[in-house]
Write a protein that holds these residues in place. Structure first.
Motif, short mmCIF file in Angstrom:
data_model
loop_
_atom_site.label_atom_id
_atom_site.label_comp_id
_atom_site.label_asym_id
_atom_site.label_seq_id
_atom_site.Cartn_x
_atom_site.Cartn_y
_atom_site.Cartn_z
N ALA A 285 0.52 -1.41 -0.17
CA ALA A 285 0.18 0.20 0.11
C ALA A 285 0.98 1.15 -0.01
CB ALA A 285 -1.06 0.14 1.04
N GLY A 286 0.51 2.12 -0.78
CA GLY A 286 0.68 3.40 -0.49
C GLY A 286 0.10 4.84 -1.24
N VAL A 287 0.28 5.81 -1.22
CA VAL A 287 -0.07 6.85 -1.39
C VAL A 287 0.47 7.67 -2.47
CG1 VAL A 287 -0.89 9.77 -0.91
CG2 VAL A 287 -0.59 8.00 0.53
N PHE A 288 -0.72 8.08 -4.07
CA PHE A 288 -0.60 8.30 -5.20
C PHE A 288 0.56 9.68 -4.86
CE2 PHE A 288 -4.15 5.55 -5.49
CZ PHE A 288 -3.00 4.75 -7.29
N GLY A 289 1.71 10.04 -5.58
CA GLY A 289 2.67 11.53 -5.58
C GLY A 289 2.02 11.33 -7.42
N THR A 290 3.37 12.69 -7.48
CA THR A 290 3.41 13.13 -8.76
C THR A 290 4.44 12.79 -9.32
OG1 THR A 290 5.19 14.90 -7.84
CG2 THR A 290 3.00 15.27 -7.51
N LYS A 291 5.30 11.65 -8.47
CA LYS A 291 6.99 11.46 -8.84
C LYS A 291 5.56 9.09 -9.62
CE LYS A 291 10.18 13.55 -7.97
NZ LYS A 291 11.74 13.75 -7.01
N SER A 292 6.15 9.39 -11.00
CA SER A 292 5.88 7.84 -10.80
C SER A 292 6.85 6.23 -9.50
CB SER A 292 6.35 7.35 -12.41
OG SER A 292 5.78 5.72 -12.94
N LYS A 293 5.79 5.80 -9.25
CA LYS A 293 6.32 4.80 -8.27
C LYS A 293 6.15 2.92 -8.99
CE LYS A 293 4.92 6.55 -4.44
NZ LYS A 293 3.62 7.07 -3.33
N SER A 294 6.96 2.43 -9.39
CA SER A 294 6.65 0.73 -9.22
C SER A 294 7.06 0.01 -8.21
CB SER A 294 8.10 0.39 -10.59
OG SER A 294 9.10 0.58 -10.21
N ALA A 295 6.18 -1.32 -8.78
CA ALA A 295 6.92 -2.48 -7.74
C ALA A 295 6.99 -4.23 -8.11
CB ALA A 295 5.03 -2.86 -6.84
N GLN A 296 7.28 -4.35 -8.12
CA GLN A 296 7.32 -6.37 -8.33
C GLN A 296 7.63 -6.61 -7.77
OE1 GLN A 296 11.21 -6.68 -11.26
NE2 GLN A 296 11.61 -7.63 -9.68
#
Length: 310
Positions: free
Chosen positions: A138-149
């Motif tokens: 889980a996390g919070v949407f921000g202005t920079k793209s994030k990635s998970a695997q």
């Protein structure tokens, strides 16, 4: 004589009403277009004391400036205005890979409002064990793209140990497959009563089915239509190709090298130290194409463990 001298006490000092009256400040949350985004908040405190401003995170908006900013309580006509601008959040890219680093499916994109909470999930209906997951789901949407695997153990077939002398007899006609993962059987059936050598075997981790390689690109799935047999062991080696040399036993990874008795090349009979000088008499190959060198002691050694000296 003063009043203090006359009565022996100091009269109480009168406080100014301004020094004790609390200061009230309205905090407004507005868009850059002046739209009201949240209900106004009122903060109250003694004059000139520190203000803890009620900052707010608003989904889909980013705080861009604060108007009439104040650090201490004092009259602020019109109140403190926090100005927000609508902004889209960058997506979270989720990769689903196997242990070799290859994608199982195309990347997934999780989207939502800026500052909103997102949740990650493994593949829906995933049949594979997960060997690596994101540190948090889980996390919070921000202005920079994030990635998970997510990494999955997709190895479907596991090798089974097979006796090198194993045979398989077809009790009835059986249609083989080109490989254990093939969906359709080959058109030509193996005749009932025929016997075939088994070169290797695997088990499907998910269906638990056992598959046997009969050579020549032919695999059969074990069923009651077939019977596993032990292959009779020949007591004497075949005629050897003459191979008379002086040689040194050499192995760069081990100090001792295995010697074997025919035909049990899968189980070492004894070992000799690397560097030993020996004499060879003949050469043969087994049914897997491996070369074995006969010594004058009637034992065999792998051709790869010899350095010929003449």
């Amino acid at each position: 004589m003063t009043q203090v001298e006359e009565h022996g006490r100091v009269p109480a000092r009168r406080e100014s009403p301004l020094s004790v009256a609390p200061v009230r400040i309205v905090v407004r949350y507005l868009s850059v277009l002046g739209e009201r985004l949240l209900a106004d908040t009122q903060v109250t405190g003694p004059a000139h004391s520190h203000i803890d401003l009620p900052w707010r995170v608003i989904r889909g908006y980013k705080l861009v400036r604060v108007e009439n900013y104040a650090e201490v309580f004092q009259p602020v006509p019109g109140g403190i205005r926090m100005i927000y601008m609508a902004q889209k959040a960058a997506p979270v890219v989720v990769y689903h890979k196997n242990a070799e680093g290859n994608l199982i499916v195309p990347p997934q994109y999780v989207s939502g409002d800026l500052n909103a909470t997102y949740h990650l999930h493994p593949l829906s209906g995933n049949p594979f064990p997960i060997i690596q997951a994101p540190p948090t789901d889980a996390g919070v949407f921000g202005t920079k793209s994030k990635s998970a695997q997510y990494v999955y153990d997709t190895l479907q077939l596991m090798r089974l140990p097979v006796d090198k002398q194993l045979l398989m007899r077809m009790n009835t006609a059986v249609r083989p497959f080109a490989d254990p993962l093939a969906r359709e059987a080959l058109p030509t059936a193996l005749p009932g009563g025929s016997t075939w050598p088994v070169y290797r075997a695997v088990v499907d981790r998910f269906s638990r089915a056992q598959w046997y390689d009969l050579g020549g690109g032919i695999w059969v799935k074990r069923t009651s239509q077939m019977t596993l047999l032990g292959r009779p062991l020949p007591m004497q080696p075949p005629e050897l190709t003459p191979f008379r040399h002086r040689a040194e036993v050499v192995n760069h990874t081990q100090n001792a090298v295995s010697l074997f008795q025919f035909p049990r090349f899968g189980q070492a009979y004894k070992t000799i130290p690397s560097g030993t000088m020996i004499s060879t008499t003949g050469l043969m190959a087994d049914d897997q194409g491996r070369q074995w060198v006969a010594l004058d002691s009637q034992l065999f050694i792998s051709r790869w463990d010899l350095l010929l000296l003449d």
